[in-house]
Design a protein around this motif. Structure first.
Motif, PDB file in Angstrom:
ATOM      1  N   CYS A 214      34.804  44.333  38.549  1.00 44.68           N
ATOM      2  CA  CYS A 214      35.908  45.081  39.173  1.00 44.68           C
ATOM      3  C   CYS A 214      36.473  46.139  38.228  1.00 44.68           C
ATOM      4  CB  CYS A 214      37.011  44.107  39.577  1.00 44.68           C
ATOM      5  SG  CYS A 214      37.533  43.047  38.217  1.00 44.68           S
TER       6      CYS A 214
ATOM      7  N   GLU B 291      38.666  45.814  44.690  1.00 44.26           N
ATOM      8  CA  GLU B 291      38.288  44.801  45.694  1.00 44.26           C
ATOM      9  C   GLU B 291      36.907  45.076  46.270  1.00 44.26           C
ATOM     10  OE1 GLU B 291      41.236  43.840  48.596  1.00 44.26           O
ATOM     11  OE2 GLU B 291      42.629  43.108  47.055  1.00 44.26           O
TER      12      GLU B 291
ATOM     13  N   CYS C 285      34.204  43.474  43.860  1.00 45.64           N
ATOM     14  CA  CYS C 285      34.219  42.064  43.440  1.00 45.64           C
ATOM     15  C   CYS C 285      33.179  41.250  44.202  1.00 45.64           C
ATOM     16  CB  CYS C 285      35.608  41.471  43.662  1.00 45.64           C
ATOM     17  SG  CYS C 285      35.634  39.704  43.311  1.00 45.64           S
TER      18      CYS C 285
ATOM     19  N   ARG D 154      40.731  38.620  46.942  1.00 47.72           N
ATOM     20  CA  ARG D 154      41.769  39.573  47.368  1.00 47.72           C
ATOM     21  C   ARG D 154      42.607  39.903  46.129  1.00 47.72           C
ATOM     22  NH1 ARG D 154      44.548  37.010  52.391  1.00 47.72           N
ATOM     23  NH2 ARG D 154      45.525  39.070  52.539  1.00 47.72           N
ATOM     24  N   ILE D 155      42.063  40.808  45.363  1.00 49.73           N
ATOM     25  CA  ILE D 155      42.589  41.056  44.017  1.00 49.73           C
ATOM     26  C   ILE D 155      44.054  41.505  44.041  1.00 49.73           C
ATOM     27  CG2 ILE D 155      42.330  42.493  41.947  1.00 49.73           C
ATOM     28  CD1 ILE D 155      39.294  42.415  42.404  1.00 49.73           C
TER      29      ILE D 155
END
Ligand code: SF4
Ligand code: SF4
Length: 389
Positions: free
Chosen positions: A299, A351, A354, A359-360
């Motif tokens: 990410c 996101e 990833c 759900r960063i």
């Protein structure tokens, strides 16, 4: 005691190393006599690798004093230089001279850059660390060079690829198999012939003290009777790529137990049932984990500088283990360069990258609300003052 010959250095090192960060204390001070007894007991039972650092309070001085009594040539000393104390090569040289004096020695066997990030590594290079190391190696004052690391896999690989390292030191244990650099990073460094030193084999004692009731029962019911520490250590030494497991020992009985295990283990010797038990212990921890982030770093980079895997790693530690240590350490690691969760501006770029579909942005909000509280910020300021000696 079992020994391993290091690929690059040729040193024969005990597979159990002695971590000098947690010496026994009495009335808030290091208990010198007790420490001396424990260190000498370890040496006499075959431990020959001692790991310390400039920023561990009194650790180098105490080790130097103990070893000066005829033990220096029996062991290898590893110590480290931290970016927080080094702004240029003159600082580096001064600190190194001080370390030699504290350790009462003419040379350091393994000199490490302490807890480096990719940014630290670039800064070290800019200030001329490679020239410094080359020079001190030629002078016989530094025998081997490495670094210790707590960051993500992507940055780890970049640093590993950037220099012909003798060894590295990483956090690794059965619950960190996929955290920070994890097994993939360990094997990557091994493929480059770099020696592998392991820190936090028991996660600072958590794999003993923070086991859930279910985990304790699994261990008790297993036909082979072993302590939680023995399971954790045997899992590490089952991996033939690991050279030295460094344990921060400060109790006589722990030293003797670890020595007994290190004298008995063989790589690739755990059977299916034993591996399955450790898998269950690990899953037990994982069930309680807040964010299923593997620390892969895909990410990154965040355009606003958020260290996403680091934030999740500390958040998980806090949820799993409680206490104030993890939030304060999180603030220590992220405040200088503003890489904390609250720097997220919700652009969403991360996101899409990833692989775990985390759900960063939502999870970073959770990190912010749990770790960036007024209380922890206050404790962080106190800790910062204490570290700035
Ligand atoms: S959403 Fe937040 S953390 Fe993710 S890339 Fe954008 S600013 Fe960085
Ligand atoms: S948030 Fe996702 S991409 Fe980022 S480190 Fe964790 S698992 Fe990897």
């Amino acid at each position: 005691m079992k020994y391993k010959t290091m690929n690059k250095t040729g040193d024969e090192l005990s597979i159990l190393g002695y971590g000098c960060m947690r010496y026994p204390r009495k009335n808030g001070m290091i208990d010198f006599e007790e420490t001396k007894n424990q260190v000498i007991t370890a040496i006499e039972n075959g431990v020959n690798y001692f790991d310390t650092a400039y920023i561990y309070p009194q650790s180098e001085e105490v080790l130097g004093k103990i070893l000066s009594d005829g033990y220096r040539e029996k062991v290898k000393i590893a110590t480290k230089s931290h970016i927080s104390r080094v702004k240029n090569i003159e600082d580096m040289t001064k600190i190194f001279q001080k370390q030699l004096k504290r350790l009462q020695t003419d040379y350091i066997d393994y000199y490490l850059l302490h807890d480096v990030t990719l940014e630290d590594w670039e800064n070290f290079k800019d200030m001329g660390v490679l020239y410094f190391i080359k020079n001190e190696k030629e002078n016989g004052k530094i025998r081997h060079f490495g670094f210790s690391f707590h960051g993500n896999l992507v940055n780890f690989k970049k640093i590993v690829d950037d220099y012909d390292w003798d060894m590295i030191m990483i956090q690794y244990n059965y619950i960190d198999e996929n955290y920070q650099v994890g097994k993939e990073g360990l094997d990557y460094a091994t493929s480059k012939n770099v020696g592998i030193m392991i820190m936090e084999p028991l996660r600072g004692g958590m794999l003993i003290n923070k086991l859930s009731k279910e985990s304790k029962k699994l261990i008790e019911d297993f036909p082979i009777k072993r302590s939680p520490a023995e399971w954790a250590l045997r899992w590490l030494w089952n991996d033939e790529n690991i050279d030295v497991v460094i344990s921060g020992m400060n109790k006589y009985e722990d030293i003797m137990e670890n020595i007994a295990i290190a004298s008995d283990v063989e790589p690739n010797s755990l059977n299916e049932d034993e591996i399955s038990l450790i898998g269950k212990l690990k899953n037990n921890f994982r069930d309680k984990i807040a964010v299923d982030c593997t620390g892969c770093g895909y990410c990154l980079p965040c355009p606003h500088g958020v260290d996403i895997p680091l934030s999740f790693s500390f958040f998980n530690d806090k949820v799993l283990f409680g206490g104030f240590y993890h939030p304060v350490f999180y603030l220590m690691k992220t405040s200088e360069n503003k890489s904390y969760a609250s720097a997220c501006l919700k652009c969403g770029v991360c996101e899409r990258k990833c692989p775990q579909d985390i759900r960063i942005m939502k999870e970073l909000d959770n990190v912010k609300s749990k770790l960036e509280t007024f209380r922890y910020k206050f404790l962080y300021r106190i800790a910062k003052l204490m570290f700035r000696r």
